[in-house]
Design an enzyme around this catalytic site. Structure first.
Site, PDB file in Angstrom:
ATOM      1  N   ASP A 181      37.990  43.205  23.542  1.00 13.09           N
ATOM      2  CA  ASP A 181      37.908  41.772  23.246  1.00 13.09           C
ATOM      3  C   ASP A 181      39.305  41.200  22.980  1.00 13.09           C
ATOM      4  O   ASP A 181      40.293  41.940  22.900  1.00 13.09           O
ATOM      5  CB  ASP A 181      36.967  41.526  22.049  1.00 13.09           C
ATOM      6  CG  ASP A 181      37.237  42.491  20.908  1.00 13.09           C
ATOM      7  OD1 ASP A 181      38.419  42.635  20.545  1.00 13.09           O
ATOM      8  OD2 ASP A 181      36.282  43.117  20.390  1.00 13.09           O
ATOM      9  N   GLU A 195      46.762  36.872  45.048  1.00 11.64           N
ATOM     10  CA  GLU A 195      46.268  38.095  45.687  1.00 11.64           C
ATOM     11  C   GLU A 195      46.033  37.800  47.167  1.00 11.64           C
ATOM     12  O   GLU A 195      45.270  36.890  47.507  1.00 11.64           O
ATOM     13  CB  GLU A 195      44.960  38.521  45.015  1.00 11.64           C
ATOM     14  CG  GLU A 195      44.462  39.862  45.520  1.00 11.64           C
ATOM     15  CD  GLU A 195      43.047  40.198  45.076  1.00 11.64           C
ATOM     16  OE1 GLU A 195      42.699  41.378  45.041  1.00 11.64           O
ATOM     17  OE2 GLU A 195      42.276  39.260  44.763  1.00 11.64           O
ATOM     18  N   ASP A 237      43.103  34.950  42.280  1.00 14.90           N
ATOM     19  CA  ASP A 237      42.233  35.927  42.938  1.00 14.90           C
ATOM     20  C   ASP A 237      42.026  35.554  44.415  1.00 14.90           C
ATOM     21  O   ASP A 237      41.804  34.379  44.735  1.00 14.90           O
ATOM     22  CB  ASP A 237      40.889  35.885  42.192  1.00 14.90           C
ATOM     23  CG  ASP A 237      39.895  36.909  42.674  1.00 14.90           C
ATOM     24  OD1 ASP A 237      40.164  38.105  42.513  1.00 14.90           O
ATOM     25  OD2 ASP A 237      38.840  36.513  43.209  1.00 14.90           O
ATOM     26  N   ASP A 252      38.529  47.355  21.725  1.00  7.81           N
ATOM     27  CA  ASP A 252      37.333  46.771  21.114  1.00  7.81           C
ATOM     28  C   ASP A 252      37.558  46.668  19.607  1.00  7.81           C
ATOM     29  O   ASP A 252      38.030  47.623  18.987  1.00  7.81           O
ATOM     30  CB  ASP A 252      36.146  47.696  21.435  1.00  7.81           C
ATOM     31  CG  ASP A 252      34.870  47.282  20.741  1.00  7.81           C
ATOM     32  OD1 ASP A 252      34.766  46.119  20.320  1.00  7.81           O
ATOM     33  OD2 ASP A 252      33.965  48.144  20.635  1.00  7.81           O
ATOM     34  N   ASP A 277      43.908  34.761  34.860  1.00  6.02           N
ATOM     35  CA  ASP A 277      43.386  35.133  36.168  1.00  6.02           C
ATOM     36  C   ASP A 277      42.454  34.016  36.619  1.00  6.02           C
ATOM     37  O   ASP A 277      41.456  33.735  35.963  1.00  6.02           O
ATOM     38  CB  ASP A 277      42.608  36.449  36.031  1.00  6.02           C
ATOM     39  CG  ASP A 277      42.542  37.213  37.327  1.00  6.02           C
ATOM     40  OD1 ASP A 277      42.399  36.558  38.379  1.00  6.02           O
ATOM     41  OD2 ASP A 277      42.621  38.447  37.293  1.00  6.02           O
ATOM     42  N   HIS A 279      43.185  46.874  38.714  1.00 10.56           N
ATOM     43  CA  HIS A 279      41.803  47.213  38.359  1.00 10.56           C
ATOM     44  C   HIS A 279      40.931  47.514  39.571  1.00 10.56           C
ATOM     45  O   HIS A 279      39.766  47.872  39.398  1.00 10.56           O
ATOM     46  CB  HIS A 279      41.212  46.040  37.561  1.00 10.56           C
ATOM     47  CG  HIS A 279      41.188  44.782  38.379  1.00 10.56           C
ATOM     48  ND1 HIS A 279      42.342  44.116  38.740  1.00 10.56           N
ATOM     49  CD2 HIS A 279      40.164  44.110  38.949  1.00 10.56           C
ATOM     50  CE1 HIS A 279      42.018  43.078  39.484  1.00 10.56           C
ATOM     51  NE2 HIS A 279      40.710  43.058  39.631  1.00 10.56           N
ATOM     52  N   ASP A 280      41.453  47.322  40.772  1.00  7.81           N
ATOM     53  CA  ASP A 280      40.680  47.608  41.992  1.00  7.81           C
ATOM     54  C   ASP A 280      41.136  48.887  42.672  1.00  7.81           C
ATOM     55  O   ASP A 280      40.557  49.286  43.679  1.00  7.81           O
ATOM     56  CB  ASP A 280      40.853  46.464  43.008  1.00  7.81           C
ATOM     57  CG  ASP A 280      40.221  45.167  42.554  1.00  7.81           C
ATOM     58  OD1 ASP A 280      39.228  45.225  41.800  1.00  7.81           O
ATOM     59  OD2 ASP A 280      40.711  44.094  42.958  1.00  7.81           O
TER      60      ASP A 280
HETATM   61  C1  NOJ Z   1      39.576  40.591  43.772  1.00 10.08           C
HETATM   62  C2  NOJ Z   1      39.433  41.139  42.402  1.00 10.08           C
HETATM   63  O1  NOJ Z   1      40.597  41.827  42.082  1.00 10.08           O
HETATM   64  C3  NOJ Z   1      38.205  42.004  42.408  1.00 10.08           C
HETATM   65  O2  NOJ Z   1      38.087  42.769  41.235  1.00 10.08           O
HETATM   66  C4  NOJ Z   1      37.016  41.120  42.629  1.00 10.08           C
HETATM   67  O3  NOJ Z   1      35.861  41.914  42.759  1.00 10.08           O
HETATM   68  C5  NOJ Z   1      37.183  40.287  43.896  1.00 10.08           C
HETATM   69  N1  NOJ Z   1      38.474  39.725  44.018  1.00 10.08           N
HETATM   70  C6  NOJ Z   1      36.187  39.157  43.941  1.00 10.08           C
HETATM   71  O4  NOJ Z   1      36.568  38.150  43.041  1.00 10.08           O
END
Ligand code: NOJ
Length: 542
Positions: A33, A245, A203, A25, A102, A319-320
């Site tokens: 940012d 993905e 994605d 930030d 992305d 990040h997931d």
């Molecule tokens: C996969 C992404 O990595 C995730 O963070 C997102 O919530 C879902 N796709 C929906 O776009």
């Protein structure tokens, strides 16, 4: 620096994923940012990466942290401006780093002008940009469920129809069957290519060819037709790296997606290893131990299955996913050593490695009181299980282990206030261990996790066997050792990892006895590997 005019340049590249909200930030808003990313480019150059995968920065109501885009051609004001983005692309390029955008192409935000129009009536030209089915209030077209919980259908009274959403209701699915939708998407991608981006992450790309009537979400019948058209119309007009993905990909499908002729994508993210600790028919939240032998055999199958006829992505974090050192390693007594083992285990393989921000510092999971979690998936899960009468402690245990916010806590830059991430209040708490685990401390220590990643990246650039070599699993049934060999002509690597808190007897097999050690994570002892010990041995040209 990589020669990015070469078609397959990304085979030698290492990618670093930035989750912009949590990276740096510069305004005191508590949210990272784009100027913050620019400020940290020198750090990334020191690490040695070639590409930054930027999680979504386009305009978005942020219902799902940017994976709900309302304008594909503008930057969310929270992150900066289009001018900042252009500056980032240029500054990164100056350091030999490409930007990978992305792209969320399966769905938009419900505030995207296309959807705002689409919901006005069946006659609206944008209506068919989305997936609608007839029904009546309370009588859904079918029983399909959304990934984040609840039905996959939302009623719109003005239209007298339901729209389909695989994720949140604020993320309506685009209708890829409509050629006008595909054309809009291609034009937008070409526009980003003109801005100078060098790649795209796509994605949930295996979900674009859905057929809700047949209850098909992943791997729909037209998936490869759509991917080929997408690639011909856009990516093939440049020299890009693309990664899709694909939670539903098996090896044959990944081969198609990453075919060496470049007809679809460079590679996919497949999740076979990442869901091995999930029992069939159970949710990710229902905790089960990692089946170690299955895990290494699965890696071996993918390594061999794509060798010469496709390409692997290599990742343990994003990040997931929870932090890998907390998930598969030991984030207590052996945090540093096990974080290095996981890095060595992965970076010895064939494929393009992805490092998720903070992984190179050995960052760990976090435990927060429930009200401090921000992720909608965590919140929905908590409410659902509470309503089912599940005890609070049990729900929290799952969230501590698997919640997505584990990976999304701010980057730990230094031991100062706000961990050097922000001067304000961070949007998600900083992990309290930032005083010990932070980039400044890591960079000052030649034996740190950071130094290990730096070295692994450098090794990949120096020895072609890392990029090109084939793969053979040793000790396939061993319950703690993950040992594999890579070979390319006279060059050979042996990657040796002792996965766990116990020492394990081990002697280097014959040709490896006096081999050069390229990297190791603890002092060697004769006849045994120490807890979480890992090393890479090398035979071949000097
Ligand atoms: C996969 C992404 O990595 C995730 O963070 C997102 O919530 C879902 N796709 C929906 O776009």
């Amino acid at each position: 620096m990589l020669d990015k005019t070469k078609k397959d340049w990304w085979k030698s590249a290492v990618v670093y994923q930035i989750y912009p909200k949590s990276f740096q930030d510069t305004t005191g808003s508590g949210v990272g940012d784009i100027p913050g990313i620019i400020r940290r480019l020198d750090y990334l150059q020191t690490l040695g990466i070639d590409v930054i995968w930027l999680s979504p920065v386009c305009a978005s109501p942020q219902v799902d942290n940017g994976y709900d885009i309302s304008d594909y051609r503008d930057i969310d004001p929270m992150f900066g401006t289009l001018a900042d983005m252009r500056r980032l692309i240029a500054e990164a390029k100056r350091r030999g780093i490409g930007i990978m955008m992305d792209l969320v192409l399966n769905h938009t935000s419900d505030r995207h002008p296309w959807f705002v129009q689409a919901r006005q009536g069946r006659e609206n030209p944008y209506h068919d940009y989305y997936v609608w089915r007839d029904g009546q209030p309370g009588r859904l077209p079918n029983g399909m469920q959304a990934v984040f919980g609840g039905p996959a259908w939302e009623w719109v009274p003005e239209v007298g129809q339901y729209y389909f959403h695989q994720f949140a209701p604020q993320q309506p699915d685009l209708n890829w069957e409509n050629p006008a939708v595909r054309r809009e998407i291609y034009d937008m991608i070409l526009w980003w290519m003109d801005q100078g981006v060098e790649g795209f992450q796509l994605d949930v790309i295996d979900q674009i060819a859905k057929d809700p009537d047949l209850e098909i979400t992943c791997n729909g019948p037209r998936l490869h037709e759509f991917l080929r058209e997408l690639s011909t119309e856009t990516f093939q007009k440049g020299c890009l790296v693309t990664v899709g993905e694909a939670w539903g990909a098996d090896i044959p499908r990944a081969r198609l997606c990453s075919a060496p002729d470049g007809s679809e994508l460079s590679m996919v993210f497949q999740f076979e290893q990442m869901v091995l600790d999930q029992q069939p028919g159970k949710e990710k939240w229902d905790l089960a131990p990692l089946p170690f032998v299955k895990m290494k055999q699965s890696f071996a199958r993918w390594q061999q299955g794509l060798h010469g006829c496709g390409w692997n992505s290599l990742f343990l974090n994003n990040h997931d996913l929870p932090r890998i050192v907390s998930r598969w390693g030991n984030d207590g007594a052996y945090r540093v050593r096990s974080a290095k083992l996981l890095a060595i285990m992965l970076h010895g393989m064939q494929g393009t490695p992805y490092i998720y921000q903070g992984e190179e510092l050995g960052m760990t999971n976090i435990r927060l009181p429930i009200e401090q979690y921000q992720d909608l998936e965590i919140r929905n899960f908590y409410q659902k299980r509470r309503a089912e009468g599940c005890p609070e402690e049990e729900i929290l245990r799952s969230i501590y282990a698997k919640g997505r916010d584990n990976a999304r806590t701010p980057m730990q830059w230094n031991a100062g206030p706000g961990a050097g991430f922000t001067t304000g209040t961070p949007w998600l708490p900083v992990n309290p261990n930032y005083r010990e685990i932070n980039a400044q401390a890591e960079m000052a220590d030649p034996d740190s996790v950071f130094a290990c990643y730096q070295k692994l990246i450098a090794l990949r650039k120096r020895y072609p066997v890392f990029v090109e070599g084939d793969f053979a699993l040793h000790e396939a049934e061993h319950p703690r050792l993950f040992v594999y060999e890579r070979s390319l002509g006279e060059e050979k690597l042996l990657v040796v990892c002792n996965f766990g808190d116990e020492a394990t007897p081990w002697k280097a097999p014959d040709p490896w006895k006096n081999a050069q050690v390229l990297i190791e994570n603890c002092p060697r002892q004769e006849g045994a590997l120490q807890p979480w010990e890992a090393r890479i041995l090398y035979c071949g040209k000097q």
